[in-house]
Design an enzyme around this catalytic site. Structure first.
Site, PDB file in Angstrom:
ATOM      1  N   TYR A 230      -6.622   3.959   4.559  1.00 19.68           N
ATOM      2  CA  TYR A 230      -5.722   3.685   5.687  1.00 19.68           C
ATOM      3  C   TYR A 230      -6.141   4.453   6.947  1.00 19.68           C
ATOM      4  O   TYR A 230      -5.698   4.135   8.047  1.00 19.68           O
ATOM      5  CB  TYR A 230      -4.268   4.023   5.334  1.00 19.68           C
ATOM      6  CG  TYR A 230      -3.650   3.118   4.283  1.00 19.68           C
ATOM      7  CD1 TYR A 230      -4.308   1.980   3.837  1.00 19.68           C
ATOM      8  CD2 TYR A 230      -2.418   3.411   3.737  1.00 19.68           C
ATOM      9  CE1 TYR A 230      -3.746   1.151   2.871  1.00 19.68           C
ATOM     10  CE2 TYR A 230      -1.844   2.592   2.764  1.00 19.68           C
ATOM     11  CZ  TYR A 230      -2.519   1.465   2.339  1.00 19.68           C
ATOM     12  OH  TYR A 230      -1.951   0.655   1.376  1.00 19.68           O
TER      13      TYR A 230
ATOM     14  N   LYS B  88      -9.929   4.625  -9.599  1.00 21.65           N
ATOM     15  CA  LYS B  88     -10.742   3.468  -9.994  1.00 21.65           C
ATOM     16  C   LYS B  88     -12.168   3.992 -10.152  1.00 21.65           C
ATOM     17  O   LYS B  88     -13.128   3.509  -9.526  1.00 21.65           O
ATOM     18  CB  LYS B  88     -10.625   2.379  -8.913  1.00 21.65           C
ATOM     19  CG  LYS B  88     -11.179   1.039  -9.292  1.00 21.65           C
ATOM     20  CD  LYS B  88     -10.381   0.299 -10.349  1.00 21.65           C
ATOM     21  CE  LYS B  88     -11.087  -0.984 -10.749  1.00 21.65           C
ATOM     22  NZ  LYS B  88     -10.540  -1.607 -11.965  1.00 21.65           N
TER      23      LYS B  88
ATOM     24  N   ASP C  63      -5.566  -0.314 -12.248  1.00 24.47           N
ATOM     25  CA  ASP C  63      -5.113  -1.611 -12.771  1.00 24.47           C
ATOM     26  C   ASP C  63      -4.336  -1.423 -14.083  1.00 24.47           C
ATOM     27  O   ASP C  63      -3.291  -2.052 -14.301  1.00 24.47           O
ATOM     28  CB  ASP C  63      -6.291  -2.585 -12.954  1.00 24.47           C
ATOM     29  CG  ASP C  63      -7.528  -1.928 -13.550  1.00 24.47           C
ATOM     30  OD1 ASP C  63      -7.615  -0.686 -13.536  1.00 24.47           O
ATOM     31  OD2 ASP C  63      -8.406  -2.655 -14.042  1.00 24.47           O
TER      32      ASP C  63
ATOM     33  N   ASP D 160       0.628   3.752  -2.505  1.00 21.82           N
ATOM     34  CA  ASP D 160       1.465   2.839  -1.738  1.00 21.82           C
ATOM     35  C   ASP D 160       1.982   1.739  -2.665  1.00 21.82           C
ATOM     36  O   ASP D 160       3.179   1.431  -2.720  1.00 21.82           O
ATOM     37  CB  ASP D 160       0.605   2.238  -0.606  1.00 21.82           C
ATOM     38  CG  ASP D 160       1.421   1.453   0.396  1.00 21.82           C
ATOM     39  OD1 ASP D 160       2.660   1.471   0.297  1.00 21.82           O
ATOM     40  OD2 ASP D 160       0.811   0.825   1.290  1.00 21.82           O
TER      41      ASP D 160
ATOM     42  N   ASP E 172       5.888   1.697  -5.032  1.00 21.49           N
ATOM     43  CA  ASP E 172       6.842   0.586  -4.875  1.00 21.49           C
ATOM     44  C   ASP E 172       7.139  -0.048  -6.226  1.00 21.49           C
ATOM     45  O   ASP E 172       8.283  -0.373  -6.532  1.00 21.49           O
ATOM     46  CB  ASP E 172       6.270  -0.478  -3.932  1.00 21.49           C
ATOM     47  CG  ASP E 172       6.743  -0.283  -2.503  1.00 21.49           C
ATOM     48  OD1 ASP E 172       7.152   0.856  -2.169  1.00 21.49           O
ATOM     49  OD2 ASP E 172       6.711  -1.247  -1.715  1.00 21.49           O
TER      50      ASP E 172
END
Ligand code: NAD
Length: 356
Positions: free
Chosen positions: A143, A192, A224, A248, A252
């Site tokens: 980001y 990852k 994942d 992020d 959620d």
């Protein structure tokens, strides 16, 4: 007697209503636990634009920096939606996080027993109890990395860069390990590393840091798989440590396990430890000014502030216990089901105070 100075940014929409209830509860718990609280209100978001022309006035930054901690309601609303990008209320939110150097975002996902039915997960999947803390890096990674557009052989392309330095990983990992020591002593570092070099450095750095915390059980998971495990067997997690972009998405997902947006608290921490505490929901303009918003996410944010910034763990536990108790009796409209007494935002604040 100990006195804490709290900067209060009520913001827009339901912000003032929910923050007033959180202040009411903080005053009540302070009286019971033998400390006092002084509030320093400041403007942020749409109300700051109306009063000063900018979403984050310098005075607000100064007040937050001078405070022991900051409590925020929510910002934004249709009135300011057509403003240019740098003058939108959300810009104030990003600005205050940057100004306070908040690099860690803490999002608890837990089930309050009386709200079990509100969870989209089956009871047998939720298991006995559920209390996950997602620790997300907030100021680095993709980001904030280099980005751009280019043309390759006449074809438009774009790129974003995921980059982390060892000190950036160390400081967020330390937050996660310290938190785990106050909880169930488990950290799951999510990355990852089978594909990304930045994830491999992340994993090496976290592994190194774990040596300083021999009591903490460290595990690793690919992002994942973690997305899958959160809805398959969420009870396996205690502290989940991860990067900005993965956090992020995962925070959620994890927070939805609890079933109601009006219940979800969050904290953002920096080097100073003073932190910024806020509900994860927005300013809910559709119900603003009606005294029907659920103030519990903001009240639970105060509980987090007491634990993680002010060192008042007993007061924090008292609030969490009171919230769990009131849910057996009363509900605001967003979490109302038959058999309970429907209460307003301010009545919910009163109920929590009376259960302290
Ligand atoms: P929202 O979270 O404000 O509302 C989504 C839905 O949830 C609405 O139906 C709302 O009534 C309900 N809701 C939210 N909080 C509630 C509460 N405490 N009690 C009962 N019901 C509640 O999201 P949105 O509608 O997408 O955004 C509204 C405004 O808030 C926008 O301007 C957006 O930019 C802003 N926003 C601010 C923040 C923040 O300040 N951190 C976060 C998200 C959105």
């Amino acid at each position: 007697m100990k006195n804490y100075r709290i900067a209060v940014l009520k913001g827009d929409g339901i912000g003032p209503e929910i923050v007033n209830e959180a202040m009411k509860v903080l005053d009540a718990v302070a009286a019971k636990c033998g400390f006092t609280v002084e509030y320093d209100e400041a403007l942020l978001g749409g109300c700051a634009i109306d009063a000063t022309g900018v979403p984050l006035p310098d005075e607000t930054v100064a007040k937050c920096k001078a405070a022991d901690s900051t409590l925020l309601g929510a910002v934004g609303g249709p009135k300011w939606d057509s403003m240019p990008g740098n003058l939108r209320p959300e810009k104030g939110l990003l600005g205050i996080r940057a100004a306070l150097g908040l690099f860690a975002n803490l999002r608890p996902a837990r089930i309050f027993e009386p709200l079990r039915d509100a969870s989209p997960l089956r009871p047998d999947i939720i298991g006995g109890s559920l209390d996950i803390m997602v620790v997300r890096e907030l100021t680095g990674g993709i980001y904030f990395g280099e980005r751009g557009r280019l043309e390759e052989n006449g074809v438009q392309a774009a790129y974003d860069t995921e980059k982390y330095s060892v000190p950036e990983i160390q400081r967020i990992a330390r937050i996660a390990f310290d938190l785990a020591m106050k909880r169930n002593k488990k950290v799951c570092s999510v990355d990852k590393a089978n594909v990304l070099e930045s994830s491999r450095l992340w994993r090496e750095t976290v592994t190194e840091m774990a040596k300083e915390y021999p009591e903490v059980e460290l595990s690793y998971m690919y992002v994942d798989n973690c997305a899958m495990q959160l809805v398959r067997n969420p009870a396996q997690f205690d502290v989940v440590l991860t990067s900005n972009i993965f956090g992020d998405i995962l925070s959620d997902e994890a927070s939805m396990i609890s079933g109601s947006i009006g219940m979800l608290a969050s904290a953002s921490l920096g080097e100073s430890g003073s932190g910024l505490y806020e509900p994860i929901h927005g300013s809910a303009p559709d119900i603003a000014g009606q005294n029907i918003a659920n103030p519990l996410a903001t009240i639970l944010s105060v509980a987090m502030m007491l634990k993680y910034s002010l060192g008042e763990s007993e007061a924090s536990d008292m609030i969490e216990k009171a919230v769990a108790e009131v849910l057996n009796e009363v509900r605001t409209p967003d979490i109302y089901v038959e058999g309970f007494r429907k209460v307003s935002c301010s009545e919910m604040g009163d109920e929590v105070c009376s259960h302290l």
